[in-house]
Design an enzyme around this catalytic site. Structure first.
Site, PDB file in Angstrom:
ATOM      1  N   HIS A 146     -29.011 -10.368 -35.299  1.00 58.36           N
ATOM      2  CA  HIS A 146     -29.843 -10.659 -34.114  1.00 58.36           C
ATOM      3  C   HIS A 146     -28.888 -11.110 -33.006  1.00 58.36           C
ATOM      4  O   HIS A 146     -27.952 -10.384 -32.646  1.00 58.36           O
ATOM      5  CB  HIS A 146     -30.888 -11.699 -34.519  1.00 58.36           C
ATOM      6  N   HIS A 179     -31.149  -0.523 -32.856  1.00 57.22           N
ATOM      7  CA  HIS A 179     -32.197  -1.473 -32.504  1.00 57.22           C
ATOM      8  C   HIS A 179     -33.469  -1.091 -33.227  1.00 57.22           C
ATOM      9  O   HIS A 179     -33.757   0.096 -33.372  1.00 57.22           O
ATOM     10  CB  HIS A 179     -32.432  -1.489 -30.983  1.00 57.22           C
ATOM     11  N   ASP A 188     -26.153  -6.286 -26.856  1.00 53.14           N
ATOM     12  CA  ASP A 188     -25.014  -7.096 -27.283  1.00 53.14           C
ATOM     13  C   ASP A 188     -23.691  -6.356 -27.220  1.00 53.14           C
ATOM     14  O   ASP A 188     -22.632  -6.974 -27.352  1.00 53.14           O
ATOM     15  CB  ASP A 188     -25.237  -7.579 -28.724  1.00 53.14           C
TER      16      ASP A 188
HETATM   17  N1  ACO Z   1     -24.117   0.807 -37.721  1.00 56.69           N
HETATM   18  C1  ACO Z   1     -24.201   1.739 -38.687  1.00 56.69           C
HETATM   19  N2  ACO Z   1     -25.331   2.150 -39.261  1.00 56.69           N
HETATM   20  C2  ACO Z   1     -26.466   1.571 -38.834  1.00 56.69           C
HETATM   21  C3  ACO Z   1     -26.479   0.597 -37.816  1.00 56.69           C
HETATM   22  C4  ACO Z   1     -25.251   0.222 -37.248  1.00 56.69           C
HETATM   23  N3  ACO Z   1     -25.172  -0.691 -36.286  1.00 56.69           N
HETATM   24  N4  ACO Z   1     -27.740   0.200 -37.601  1.00 56.69           N
HETATM   25  C5  ACO Z   1     -28.496   0.907 -38.441  1.00 56.69           C
HETATM   26  N5  ACO Z   1     -27.743   1.739 -39.188  1.00 56.69           N
HETATM   27  C6  ACO Z   1     -28.202   2.718 -40.164  1.00 56.69           C
HETATM   28  C7  ACO Z   1     -28.656   2.069 -41.452  1.00 56.69           C
HETATM   29  O1  ACO Z   1     -27.602   1.977 -42.378  1.00 56.69           O
HETATM   30  C8  ACO Z   1     -29.735   3.014 -41.890  1.00 56.69           C
HETATM   31  O2  ACO Z   1     -29.126   4.166 -42.406  1.00 56.69           O
HETATM   32  P1  ACO Z   1     -29.799   4.916 -43.678  1.00 56.69           P
HETATM   33  O3  ACO Z   1     -31.102   5.446 -43.171  1.00 56.69           O
HETATM   34  O4  ACO Z   1     -28.820   5.963 -44.033  1.00 56.69           O
HETATM   35  O5  ACO Z   1     -29.970   3.883 -44.738  1.00 56.69           O
HETATM   36  C9  ACO Z   1     -30.401   3.442 -40.593  1.00 56.69           C
HETATM   37  O6  ACO Z   1     -29.369   3.319 -39.603  1.00 56.69           O
HETATM   38  C10 ACO Z   1     -31.598   2.580 -40.206  1.00 56.69           C
HETATM   39  O7  ACO Z   1     -31.173   1.216 -40.204  1.00 56.69           O
HETATM   40  P2  ACO Z   1     -32.131   0.007 -40.483  1.00 56.69           P
HETATM   41  O8  ACO Z   1     -31.334  -1.127 -41.039  1.00 56.69           O
HETATM   42  O9  ACO Z   1     -33.325   0.459 -41.265  1.00 56.69           O
HETATM   43  O10 ACO Z   1     -32.624  -0.322 -39.018  1.00 56.69           O
HETATM   44  P3  ACO Z   1     -33.339  -1.644 -38.573  1.00 56.69           P
HETATM   45  O11 ACO Z   1     -34.299  -1.262 -37.521  1.00 56.69           O
HETATM   46  O12 ACO Z   1     -33.878  -2.404 -39.729  1.00 56.69           O
HETATM   47  O13 ACO Z   1     -32.151  -2.528 -37.984  1.00 56.69           O
HETATM   48  C11 ACO Z   1     -30.631  -3.547 -36.523  1.00 56.69           C
HETATM   49  C12 ACO Z   1     -31.953  -2.783 -36.637  1.00 56.69           C
HETATM   50  C13 ACO Z   1     -30.699  -4.824 -37.394  1.00 56.69           C
HETATM   51  C14 ACO Z   1     -30.451  -3.987 -35.073  1.00 56.69           C
HETATM   52  C15 ACO Z   1     -29.467  -2.634 -36.990  1.00 56.69           C
HETATM   53  O14 ACO Z   1     -29.411  -1.484 -36.181  1.00 56.69           O
HETATM   54  C16 ACO Z   1     -28.129  -3.356 -37.001  1.00 56.69           C
HETATM   55  O15 ACO Z   1     -27.795  -4.005 -38.004  1.00 56.69           O
HETATM   56  N6  ACO Z   1     -27.334  -3.258 -35.894  1.00 56.69           N
HETATM   57  C17 ACO Z   1     -26.065  -3.970 -35.811  1.00 56.69           C
HETATM   58  C18 ACO Z   1     -26.308  -5.432 -35.462  1.00 56.69           C
HETATM   59  C19 ACO Z   1     -26.733  -5.581 -34.015  1.00 56.69           C
HETATM   60  O16 ACO Z   1     -26.119  -5.038 -33.110  1.00 56.69           O
HETATM   61  N7  ACO Z   1     -27.778  -6.430 -33.836  1.00 56.69           N
HETATM   62  C20 ACO Z   1     -28.272  -6.739 -32.481  1.00 56.69           C
HETATM   63  C21 ACO Z   1     -29.633  -6.162 -32.279  1.00 56.69           C
HETATM   64  S1  ACO Z   1     -30.159  -6.489 -30.648  1.00 56.69           S
HETATM   65  C22 ACO Z   1     -30.642  -8.069 -30.670  1.00 56.69           C
HETATM   66  O17 ACO Z   1     -31.043  -8.652 -31.622  1.00 56.69           O
HETATM   67  C23 ACO Z   1     -30.513  -8.786 -29.423  1.00 56.69           C
END
Ligand code: ACO
Length: 467
Positions: free
Chosen positions: A305, A345, A401
């Protein structure tokens, strides 16, 4: 000065009498959705019993409690539930504050596009807007600024509390515990259904959070605390408490001050994200606002987050050089290298409108302080990720971010302070959402259900030696 008012437990919720905040327009959330007009219903056929049910649809949603009526003939069946870990498709409230269309990259506060607010508004104007639903008039704004300005000081014991932390304490841990600690200084804040108490708590949280944040910064640096300067604006005062040394009046770099104001506006609310849901969930127990908001600060600390801005910078410095970027991307794709922080996201699936504004802002800042040495790495990460099928097929784009960390570092904020800046910005959103939840007649204590997967009943047989 702390209010030593009653420490009595909160008055019982006067749900039907609770007045909306001053200026709050009548909201759709004041009433449960009307019975669906005929035809607006979902017909569900339960193949277990061959029974058919009509579940009303209103505002594109069905009420999950309607599913409870769908039962088998098993007397132990308590009715159908919906199973939705992490709330991927469950609305937990009706809210009139923030609108997001993730597919189109739209973000609006109370109907105003984020781009227009970032360009033209002040942070405190936005804070007022989020809570009250309309932009403040000049007298309302002047009064609001006055109230915020005159509540920026914290009790001296709060200062001693902060001094008790180790020199290497993470500023989010300090912020989180200090915000929770404010509940001990203002016991009458527990009267959450008293509009006057609610109002002063909201003012205090908006006014004192930058002071606590700046004190935690100075503590880690071993610098004397700088007290608030009432002659300065909200953002300038914060920068003064961070950076002022021996000068009689701190003069912030106007480009930095405006950039920070814009970043606070961009972070001010984001509907039912993890930290806001935490505030609503904890607040639904009718605890005081300081305790509820500290839950939001705690949630924001997490690297998935608000903590992501810090992790972006750590990731970039680990990559070290542009030539290492392709290899790093491969490790992300294979799962060995963790996630590409600052990408992806839950809601935005085309682009994050805040990231667009932040990228432009970064260019303006770099014109003043020179190009950040890690910007090249960030740009290369972005370039490769945006053309790589792994990321595009999963709709992973830079989020807010990705670039904020580079801006904060150019302004000389230490990496572990980035999420604190996010928390200052998010405070008005948490508060507006907290109050909306309290005044929403449909809300009750938050309590999800579960699908039990454990063992059935079994007799107790101790594995300890006979007593
Ligand atoms: N890098 C690589 N792969 C990713 C990323 C990433 N940043 N984000 C998602 N994926 C992949 C997952 O591994 C998954 O792949 P799969 O289908 O092969 O298993 C797919 O994309 C879907 O990911 P989920 O985890 O289901 O997506 P979710 O909506 O739950 O997560 C989140 C969203 C937490 C923001 C995620 O994209 C992430 O971890 N990003 C990196 C952390 C980040 O930048 N957080 C800030 C968010 S903005 C905020 O809070 C202000």
């Amino acid at each position: 000065m702390p209010k030593t008012g009653s420490s009595a437990p909160p008055a019982p919720p006067k749900k039907n009498n609770a007045k909306p905040a001053p200026g709050t327009p009548a909201r759709a959330s004041a009433k449960p959705p009307a019975a669906a007009p005929s035809g607006s219903a979902l017909e569900i056929k339960d193949t277990r019993t061959s029974k058919t049910y009509n579940v009303p649809v209103a505002d594109g949603a069905i009420r999950a409690t309607e599913l409870k009526k769908i039962r088998t003939n098993d007397p132990d069946d308590t009715g159908l539930m919906s199973y939705d870990p992490a709330f991927l498709n469950t609305a937990s409230c009706r809210s009139a504050i923030t609108f997001i269309d993730g597919d189109k990259g739209i973000l609006r506060y109370r109907g105003y596009p984020i781009e227009q607010l970032a360009e033209n508004a002040t942070f405190l104007e936005v804070a007022w807007l989020l809570r009250h639903g309309e932009l403040p008039t000049q007298p309302e704004y002047d009064q609001f600024i006055h109230e915020i300005t005159f509540h920026t000081y914290v009790h001296e014991n709060m200062r001693k509390f902060l001094e008790g932390f180790r020199y290497d304490a993470h500023p989010m841990a300090m912020l989180n515990s200090s915000v929770a600690g404010l509940a001990a200084f203002y016991p009458s804040a527990r009267n959450i259904f008293d509009e006057t108490e609610r109002n002063i708590s909201i003012i205090r949280l908006l006014a004192k959070t930058p002071t606590i944040a700046a004190f935690s910064y100075r503590h880690v640096k071993g610098l004397p605390f700088v007290y608030p300067d009432n002659r300065l604006s909200y953002v300038e005062n914060f920068l003064s408490m961070i950076a002022r040394m021996s000068e009689s009046k701190y003069e912030a770099n106007p480009v930095f001050a405006r950039a920070l104001e814009i970043l606070f506006i961009l972070h001010a609310d984001h509907e039912q994200n993890c930290s806001t849901s935490a505030v609503r969930g904890v607040g639904s127990s009718h605890v005081d606002p300081f305790s509820a908001i500290s839950a939001g600060v705690a949630a924001l600390f997490g690297p998935l987050h608000g903590g992501a801005n810090e992790q972006v910078l750590r990731m970039i410095s680990e990559i070290g050089s542009v030539k290492n970027v392709p290899k790093f991307i491969e490790t992300v794709k294979s799962g060995e290298g963790g996630r590409l922080m600052g990408f992806g996201h839950r809601v935005y699936k085309s682009y994050d409108p805040r990231a667009k504004i932040v990228k432009k802002l970064a260019d303006e800042i770099f014109k003043v302080v020179g190009v950040d040495k890690d910007l090249e790495i960030a740009l290369e990460l972005e370039r490769i990720a945006l053309s790589d099928d792994y990321f595009t097929s999963r709709k992973l784009y830079p989020n807010v971010d990705f670039y904020t960390g580079l801006i904060y570092r150019s302004m000389a904020f230490p990496t572990d302070f980035f999420t604190v800046l996010f928390a200052i910005g998010r405070m008005p959103g948490w508060l507006a959402q907290w109050e909306e939840m309290l005044l929403d007649k449909e809300q009750k204590i938050s309590r999800p259900r579960q699908v039990y997967t454990g063992l059935p009943e079994r007799p107790f047989r101790s594995k300890l030696k006979a007593k």
